[in-house]
Enzyme design. Sequence first.
Site, short mmCIF file in Angstrom:
data_model
loop_
_atom_site.label_atom_id
_atom_site.label_comp_id
_atom_site.label_asym_id
_atom_site.label_seq_id
_atom_site.Cartn_x
_atom_site.Cartn_y
_atom_site.Cartn_z
N LYS A 1 -40.44 41.79 0.63
CA LYS A 1 -39.94 42.94 -0.13
C LYS A 1 -39.50 44.04 0.83
O LYS A 1 -38.45 44.66 0.65
CB LYS A 1 -41.07 43.53 -1.00
CG LYS A 1 -41.40 42.76 -2.26
CD LYS A 1 -42.39 43.58 -3.09
CE LYS A 1 -43.10 42.75 -4.14
NZ LYS A 1 -44.16 43.45 -4.83
N GLY B 1 -51.62 41.41 -12.40
CA GLY B 1 -50.30 41.10 -12.96
C GLY B 1 -50.22 39.72 -13.59
O GLY B 1 -49.76 39.54 -14.72
N ARG B 2 -50.71 38.72 -12.88
CA ARG B 2 -50.61 37.33 -13.38
C ARG B 2 -51.68 37.01 -14.43
O ARG B 2 -51.76 35.87 -14.89
CB ARG B 2 -50.64 36.35 -12.21
CG ARG B 2 -51.82 36.51 -11.27
CD ARG B 2 -51.58 35.80 -9.95
NE ARG B 2 -52.60 36.10 -8.96
CZ ARG B 2 -52.59 37.16 -8.16
NH1 ARG B 2 -51.60 38.03 -8.23
NH2 ARG B 2 -53.56 37.36 -7.28
N HIS C 1 -38.65 10.46 -16.00
CA HIS C 1 -37.34 9.97 -15.58
C HIS C 1 -36.82 10.77 -14.39
O HIS C 1 -35.62 10.78 -14.12
CB HIS C 1 -36.37 10.04 -16.76
CG HIS C 1 -36.85 9.20 -17.91
ND1 HIS C 1 -36.54 7.87 -18.03
CD2 HIS C 1 -37.69 9.48 -18.93
CE1 HIS C 1 -37.13 7.38 -19.11
NE2 HIS C 1 -37.85 8.34 -19.67
N GLU D 1 -50.21 32.31 -6.46
CA GLU D 1 -50.32 33.71 -6.02
C GLU D 1 -51.80 34.09 -5.91
O GLU D 1 -52.17 34.96 -5.12
CB GLU D 1 -49.57 34.65 -6.98
CG GLU D 1 -49.23 35.99 -6.34
CD GLU D 1 -48.38 36.89 -7.22
OE1 GLU D 1 -48.90 37.43 -8.21
OE2 GLU D 1 -47.19 37.08 -6.92
N GLU E 1 -36.68 44.73 -8.78
CA GLU E 1 -35.91 43.94 -9.73
C GLU E 1 -35.97 44.57 -11.13
O GLU E 1 -34.95 44.72 -11.80
CB GLU E 1 -36.48 42.51 -9.83
CG GLU E 1 -36.31 41.65 -8.59
CD GLU E 1 -37.47 41.78 -7.63
OE1 GLU E 1 -38.16 42.83 -7.60
OE2 GLU E 1 -37.69 40.81 -6.87
N LYS F 1 -46.34 46.61 -14.18
CA LYS F 1 -47.64 47.23 -13.91
C LYS F 1 -47.44 48.49 -13.06
O LYS F 1 -47.95 49.55 -13.36
CB LYS F 1 -48.54 46.21 -13.22
CG LYS F 1 -49.91 46.74 -12.90
CD LYS F 1 -50.83 45.64 -12.39
CE LYS F 1 -52.14 46.24 -11.90
NZ LYS F 1 -53.06 45.23 -11.40
O1 F6P Z 1 -44.32 40.32 -6.32
C1 F6P Z 1 -45.57 40.08 -6.82
C2 F6P Z 1 -45.95 40.93 -7.99
O2 F6P Z 1 -46.66 42.04 -7.55
C3 F6P Z 1 -46.77 40.12 -8.98
O3 F6P Z 1 -48.08 40.01 -8.66
C4 F6P Z 1 -46.51 40.84 -10.25
O4 F6P Z 1 -46.85 40.05 -11.34
C5 F6P Z 1 -45.04 41.12 -10.12
O5 F6P Z 1 -44.85 41.37 -8.75
C6 F6P Z 1 -44.51 42.24 -10.96
O6 F6P Z 1 -45.13 43.46 -10.68
P1 F6P Z 1 -45.02 44.68 -11.68
O7 F6P Z 1 -45.62 44.29 -12.96
O8 F6P Z 1 -45.75 45.80 -11.01
O9 F6P Z 1 -43.55 45.01 -11.84
#
Ligand code: F6P
Length: 546
Positions: A508, A270-271, A388, A356, A216, A210
């Site tokens: 972060k 995002g979620r 299990h 979240e 990452e 987003k």
């Molecule tokens: O670390 C949380 C977050 O902001 C989430 O809410 C989001 O889904 C994810 O990181 C990834 O964010 P982006 O889509 O901006 O890379």
Amino acid sequence: MTASKKNLTSLPAWQALENEYNRIKDVRMQDMFAQNPHRFEDFSLSLEDFFLDYSKNRIDANTVSLLLKLAEECGLKEAIEAMFSGEKINSTEHRAVLHTALRNMSDRPIYVDGEDVMPKVKAVLRQMEKFSEAVRSGEWKGSTGKEITDIVNIGIGGSDLGPSMVTEALKKYQKKGLHCHFVSNIDGTDLAETLADLNPATTLFIISSKTFTTQETITNALSARKWLINELGVAAVSKHFVAISTNRKEVEAFGINPDNMFEFWDWVGGRYSLWSAIGLSICIAIGFADFTRLLAGAFAMDEHFRTAPFAANIPVIMGMLGIWYCNFFHAEVQAVLPYDQYLRRLPAYLQQADMESNGKGVTKDGERIVSYQTGPVLFGEPGTNGQHSFYQLLHQGTHFIPCDFIVPANSLNEMGEHHSILLANVIAQAEALMCGKTKEEVLAEGVEEELAEHKVFLGNRPSNTIVVEHFSPYYLGMLLAMYEHKIFVQGVIWNINSFDQMGVELGKKLAKDILPELKGDKPVSHALVGKILEMRNKHDDTSYTA
Ligand code: F6P
């Protein structure tokens, strides 16, 4: 008066529910079944072939009516309308919350800042349709003229969990010969293991972010780009990289051709984004027609949520049952137990969606919450595997853990008796949780006195069971939208903003400050960094080579 104006715990319905808890806490569900032969019918709801059995809960008609009264006192009806109509209910970020617009199959316009967002939603859907068909048909070729055989979605959190869970859930609907992979972790192992079996000439990377600034995702994307360029040269990037983002500037800065960009907007959390262009990997995997069916299932649940009276409203009932257990029984955990191997990633997906969203400790008005709990810890595994593993604790542990069982009436892989055995197990688990087993029953089975207590199941442990006809894209869409709205309902009651995630920021930022110490660019100020550097210096890089 809404909870924002008056403390939640002083609302009349809340007070009445405190008394209700005292009335019902020692009542056994089995006895309520015995007293009401229609309990199953009275406490179940349907939407087409989506069925919710909530009869195995610690409730009766009075409890439900008080819970619904609380929903009214908290302004739930108005809050639902505010969300659907594009009001900026994400108050801390001043944004609308309109994942429902992404699956709006009606002709209703939806306005944000005076602009109907539906034309741009539809334009991106058309772009997704065109692109996914080109990839699936082989019309879209890699830089050496070969068809794409492997899609790698690089993203994390909402830009990974939704697409990866849904593609897995709909594996049976996927195009054969087209493989989807998901890389999320900054741990290089994730990317390395994924790339190990791939051919750059037939691989397409979808960079999903987003913000397009997530450490990452950008690090993984740059490494993937390097891997591709090493083999095919820099000119190949435009045929092997597409981006999904709200941030055009960063996408261009990364070097992805804006023609290969799929847009979404700040009003998609995002979620809550799998319904947007973030779902491109899903769309390529299952095809646009089935992707549309996924949206249609979610839309059917949206319409139900928006229009059904609370007493017949599946997400409202689910949400308020959660409130009952979190806030009156003080349950801190919720288990989600899909009896469907294809849904094995559902608990991981819901962990983000729920925790979240509702893992918040201040009200929307910025007041610290001290007098009630908010979002529960959510966990789960598919059945029967979980049986299990941790079900021991569900049945005999000291924690009180409400469970959601989810099962399709029909399997996509019947395999002789397998599905009947699976169904028997899920029904048995809900029954065992509810009925338990008394010491008298244990002794009557001939168990010796000294062992008897160990074999007792206290029972009276609640569960919901959701049954769908089978897990098609449509019913999966319904299920996911149902959980989104359940989370929304609870956020309204707790008077929190379910749509920001400020709790992820501190870690972060600290990681950014620590990184230079690990790279030797800054003096070491963390003892643990010092210890790790010592161990890294000792490490012989060849020692793990096979
Ligand atoms: O670390 C949380 C977050 O902001 C989430 O809410 C989001 O889904 C994810 O990181 C990834 O964010 P982006 O889509 O901006 O890379």
